[in-house]
Scaffold this motif. Sequence first.
Motif, PDB file in Angstrom:
ATOM      1  N   ALA A  67       0.811  -1.209   0.000  1.00  0.00           N
ATOM      2  CA  ALA A  67       0.000   0.000   0.000  1.00  0.00           C
ATOM      3  C   ALA A  67       0.849   1.266   0.000  1.00  0.00           C
ATOM      4  N   GLN A  68       2.097   1.172   0.419  1.00  0.00           N
ATOM      5  CA  GLN A  68       2.895   2.390   0.547  1.00  0.00           C
ATOM      6  C   GLN A  68       3.685   2.754  -0.709  1.00  0.00           C
ATOM      7  N   VAL A  69       3.571   1.974  -1.773  1.00  0.00           N
ATOM      8  CA  VAL A  69       4.287   2.310  -2.996  1.00  0.00           C
ATOM      9  C   VAL A  69       3.313   2.570  -4.138  1.00  0.00           C
ATOM     10  N   SER A  70       3.764   3.397  -5.056  1.00  0.00           N
ATOM     11  CA  SER A  70       3.008   3.691  -6.265  1.00  0.00           C
ATOM     12  C   SER A  70       4.035   3.947  -7.360  1.00  0.00           C
ATOM     13  N   PRO A  71       3.605   3.966  -8.622  1.00  0.00           N
ATOM     14  CA  PRO A  71       4.565   4.230  -9.686  1.00  0.00           C
ATOM     15  C   PRO A  71       5.365   5.507  -9.396  1.00  0.00           C
ATOM     16  N   GLY A  72       6.670   5.394  -9.584  1.00  0.00           N
ATOM     17  CA  GLY A  72       7.577   6.506  -9.318  1.00  0.00           C
ATOM     18  C   GLY A  72       8.286   6.422  -7.986  1.00  0.00           C
ATOM     19  N   THR A  73       7.835   5.545  -7.085  1.00  0.00           N
ATOM     20  CA  THR A  73       8.457   5.376  -5.770  1.00  0.00           C
ATOM     21  C   THR A  73       9.774   4.623  -5.912  1.00  0.00           C
ATOM     22  N   ARG A  74      10.833   5.134  -5.283  1.00  0.00           N
ATOM     23  CA  ARG A  74      12.120   4.433  -5.243  1.00  0.00           C
ATOM     24  C   ARG A  74      12.064   3.400  -4.129  1.00  0.00           C
ATOM     25  N   VAL A  75      12.488   2.163  -4.446  1.00  0.00           N
ATOM     26  CA  VAL A  75      12.463   1.084  -3.471  1.00  0.00           C
ATOM     27  C   VAL A  75      13.773   0.303  -3.496  1.00  0.00           C
ATOM     28  N   PHE A  76      14.045  -0.336  -2.383  1.00  0.00           N
ATOM     29  CA  PHE A  76      15.122  -1.318  -2.263  1.00  0.00           C
ATOM     30  C   PHE A  76      14.443  -2.575  -1.769  1.00  0.00           C
ATOM     31  N   SER A  96      13.443 -13.242  -0.995  1.00  0.00           N
ATOM     32  CA  SER A  96      13.981 -14.539  -0.596  1.00  0.00           C
ATOM     33  C   SER A  96      13.783 -15.571  -1.695  1.00  0.00           C
ATOM     34  N   ARG A  97      14.607 -16.596  -1.684  1.00  0.00           N
ATOM     35  CA  ARG A  97      14.410 -17.701  -2.617  1.00  0.00           C
ATOM     36  C   ARG A  97      13.269 -18.610  -2.170  1.00  0.00           C
ATOM     37  N   PHE A  98      12.772 -18.410  -0.953  1.00  0.00           N
ATOM     38  CA  PHE A  98      11.686 -19.224  -0.418  1.00  0.00           C
ATOM     39  C   PHE A  98      10.366 -18.460  -0.531  1.00  0.00           C
ATOM     40  N   PRO A  99       9.410 -18.969  -1.305  1.00  0.00           N
ATOM     41  CA  PRO A  99       8.158 -18.242  -1.560  1.00  0.00           C
ATOM     42  C   PRO A  99       7.361 -17.881  -0.308  1.00  0.00           C
ATOM     43  N   ALA A 100       7.457 -18.661   0.749  1.00  0.00           N
ATOM     44  CA  ALA A 100       6.676 -18.378   1.960  1.00  0.00           C
ATOM     45  C   ALA A 100       7.246 -17.218   2.777  1.00  0.00           C
ATOM     46  N   GLU A 101       8.463 -16.807   2.490  1.00  0.00           N
ATOM     47  CA  GLU A 101       9.055 -15.696   3.236  1.00  0.00           C
ATOM     48  C   GLU A 101       8.636 -14.370   2.617  1.00  0.00           C
ATOM     49  N   PRO A 102       8.405 -13.359   3.447  1.00  0.00           N
ATOM     50  CA  PRO A 102       7.973 -12.061   2.918  1.00  0.00           C
ATOM     51  C   PRO A 102       9.106 -11.339   2.197  1.00  0.00           C
ATOM     52  N   VAL A 103       8.720 -10.512   1.241  1.00  0.00           N
ATOM     53  CA  VAL A 103       9.662  -9.620   0.575  1.00  0.00           C
ATOM     54  C   VAL A 103       9.908  -8.449   1.518  1.00  0.00           C
ATOM     55  N   HIS A 104      11.157  -8.060   1.647  1.00  0.00           N
ATOM     56  CA  HIS A 104      11.504  -6.900   2.463  1.00  0.00           C
ATOM     57  C   HIS A 104      11.673  -5.725   1.516  1.00  0.00           C
ATOM     58  N   GLN A 105      10.767  -4.763   1.639  1.00  0.00           N
ATOM     59  CA  GLN A 105      10.718  -3.615   0.734  1.00  0.00           C
ATOM     60  C   GLN A 105      10.949  -2.339   1.545  1.00  0.00           C
ATOM     61  N   TYR A 106      11.915  -1.552   1.129  1.00  0.00           N
ATOM     62  CA  TYR A 106      12.273  -0.331   1.845  1.00  0.00           C
ATOM     63  C   TYR A 106      11.998   0.863   0.941  1.00  0.00           C
ATOM     64  N   VAL A 107      11.430   1.916   1.500  1.00  0.00           N
ATOM     65  CA  VAL A 107      11.093   3.115   0.746  1.00  0.00           C
ATOM     66  C   VAL A 107      11.611   4.346   1.484  1.00  0.00           C
ATOM     67  N   ASP A 108      11.558   5.460   0.803  1.00  0.00           N
ATOM     68  CA  ASP A 108      11.914   6.753   1.376  1.00  0.00           C
ATOM     69  C   ASP A 108      13.324   6.735   1.971  1.00  0.00           C
ATOM     70  N   ALA A 109      13.471   7.225   3.194  1.00  0.00           N
ATOM     71  CA  ALA A 109      14.791   7.330   3.821  1.00  0.00           C
ATOM     72  C   ALA A 109      15.408   5.967   4.101  1.00  0.00           C
ATOM     73  N   ASP A 110      14.603   4.917   4.162  1.00  0.00           N
ATOM     74  CA  ASP A 110      15.133   3.582   4.439  1.00  0.00           C
ATOM     75  C   ASP A 110      15.876   2.971   3.258  1.00  0.00           C
ATOM     76  N   VAL A 111      15.693   3.500   2.052  1.00  0.00           N
ATOM     77  CA  VAL A 111      16.378   2.958   0.868  1.00  0.00           C
ATOM     78  C   VAL A 111      17.890   3.062   1.037  1.00  0.00           C
ATOM     79  N   ALA A 112      18.388   4.226   1.413  1.00  0.00           N
ATOM     80  CA  ALA A 112      19.833   4.417   1.568  1.00  0.00           C
ATOM     81  C   ALA A 112      20.387   3.526   2.671  1.00  0.00           C
ATOM     82  N   TRP A 113      19.643   3.418   3.776  1.00  0.00           N
ATOM     83  CA  TRP A 113      20.081   2.558   4.870  1.00  0.00           C
ATOM     84  C   TRP A 113      20.178   1.107   4.418  1.00  0.00           C
TER      85      TRP A 113
END
Length: 131
Positions: A80-89, A93-110
């Motif tokens: 819900a926190q991303v839309s076209p144009g949002t920078r993400v990192f 995971s190679r395991f489908p049951a594990e969540p994707v870790h998505q970082y936006v805004d100031a967390d991208v650089a970190w």
Amino acid sequence: MLLVAGLVAARLAATGDGQSKPTDTGIASCARHIAEGVVSEVSPSGAGAGRQVTIQVEKSLKGAEVGKPLTYDVDEPSGAQVSPGTRVFVIVSRFPAEPVHQYVDADVAWARDWMTHTVPLSQDMPCDGPA
């Protein structure tokens, strides 16, 4: 920043199978893709209430190809926190049951800095994931 780091650490410890990756290198070792880019599309996921996110990869630390799209599913709060144009990192995971870790805004650089230092350390580390 300490609060953000604590929230990130808590999120990274949680996986879909009830197990956890005890170290940063374990997370990197078990990742299929570690990449940064700009969101080009967000659509409903075929699985549940999540979102399918497509980014145009600008930097890849593992797996993804620079200049190509990368598509992954995220849970509703993350999607819900991303839309076209949002920078993400993202760390996928190679395991489908594990969540994707998505970082936006100031967390991208970190996240970029964290994984830039961690990925080389994980090169020879086995991935002890779900059985």
